[in-house]
Design a protein around this motif. Structure first.
Motif, short mmCIF file in Angstrom:
data_model
loop_
_atom_site.label_atom_id
_atom_site.label_comp_id
_atom_site.label_asym_id
_atom_site.label_seq_id
_atom_site.Cartn_x
_atom_site.Cartn_y
_atom_site.Cartn_z
N ILE A 33 39.70 48.74 43.60
CA ILE A 33 40.41 47.60 43.03
C ILE A 33 41.11 48.01 41.74
O ILE A 33 42.26 47.70 41.52
CB ILE A 33 39.45 46.43 42.76
N HIS A 42 36.07 48.94 39.58
CA HIS A 42 35.75 47.92 40.58
C HIS A 42 36.14 48.44 41.96
O HIS A 42 37.27 48.92 42.15
CB HIS A 42 36.48 46.63 40.26
N VAL A 44 35.63 47.84 46.46
CA VAL A 44 35.28 46.93 47.54
C VAL A 44 34.50 47.73 48.58
O VAL A 44 34.99 48.74 49.09
CB VAL A 44 36.53 46.31 48.21
N ILE A 51 31.75 43.41 46.17
CA ILE A 51 32.43 44.17 45.14
C ILE A 51 31.35 44.93 44.39
O ILE A 51 30.27 44.40 44.12
CB ILE A 51 33.20 43.24 44.19
N GLY A 89 41.13 41.56 52.10
CA GLY A 89 40.48 41.00 50.93
C GLY A 89 40.17 39.52 50.97
O GLY A 89 39.11 39.10 50.57
N LEU A 93 38.40 38.10 47.10
CA LEU A 93 38.87 39.28 46.39
C LEU A 93 39.98 38.91 45.40
O LEU A 93 39.99 39.37 44.26
CB LEU A 93 39.36 40.35 47.37
N ILE A 97 39.88 39.51 41.25
CA ILE A 97 40.95 40.17 40.49
C ILE A 97 41.45 39.24 39.39
O ILE A 97 41.62 39.65 38.24
CB ILE A 97 42.09 40.60 41.44
N TRP A 107 42.92 44.15 33.21
CA TRP A 107 42.89 45.44 33.90
C TRP A 107 43.60 46.50 33.06
O TRP A 107 44.71 46.27 32.59
CB TRP A 107 43.58 45.33 35.26
N ARG A 110 45.38 49.18 37.48
CA ARG A 110 45.21 48.50 38.76
C ARG A 110 46.26 48.99 39.72
O ARG A 110 47.44 48.67 39.59
CB ARG A 110 45.37 46.99 38.55
#
Length: 126
Positions: A33, A42, A44, A51, A89, A93, A97, A107, A110
């Motif tokens: 992520i 992060h 998945v 996560i 996602g 998801l 985010i 972030w 990303r």
């Protein structure tokens, strides 16, 4: 009768061994992520629909036909999510985010997926 205990007995805890990954997935079961502003990474884990947050990026092994991604601990946090069809996602998801972006400082890095890029192009055309 006396009882003796062998001094060569070894108790193994896989998670405690530094060379064993905390999580290992083939490419279709893993997704990155991004890195938040606190330096946490992060990921998945599509196989277990969650996560996973760690201190480092995943290691990638391309020696087989399908790449394998390994995360080394410690695992800082896990969050259950519900994924859409084919491991996409889904809303959970997207909410994660957005949560990191708005509530946790955002972030630092990303990566943009091909899906995100295509969605941005479609939104620009409208």
């Amino acid at each position: 009768m006396s009882t003796t205990t062998s001094s060569t007995e070894v108790v193994s805890d896989r998670a405690a061994q530094p060379n064993n990954p905390a999580l290992e997935r083939r490419s279709w079961n893993y997704g990155y992520i991004g890195e938040d502003t606190e330096g946490r990474h992060h990921h998945v884990d599509r196989k277990h629909e969650r996560i996973v947050v760690t201190n480092s990026r995943a290691d990638r092994d391309d020696s087989d036909a399908v790449p394998v991604f390994s995360l080394h601990g410690p695992i800082l946090h896990t969050e259950a999510i519900e994924l859409g069809p084919l491991g996409e996602g889904g809303e959970d998801l997207r909410r994660w985010i957005q949560f990191i972006d708005q509530e946790c400082g955002g972030w630092a890095d990303r990566p943009v997926s091909a899906t995100d890029h295509a969605q941005n192009i479609l939104e620009e055309v409208r």
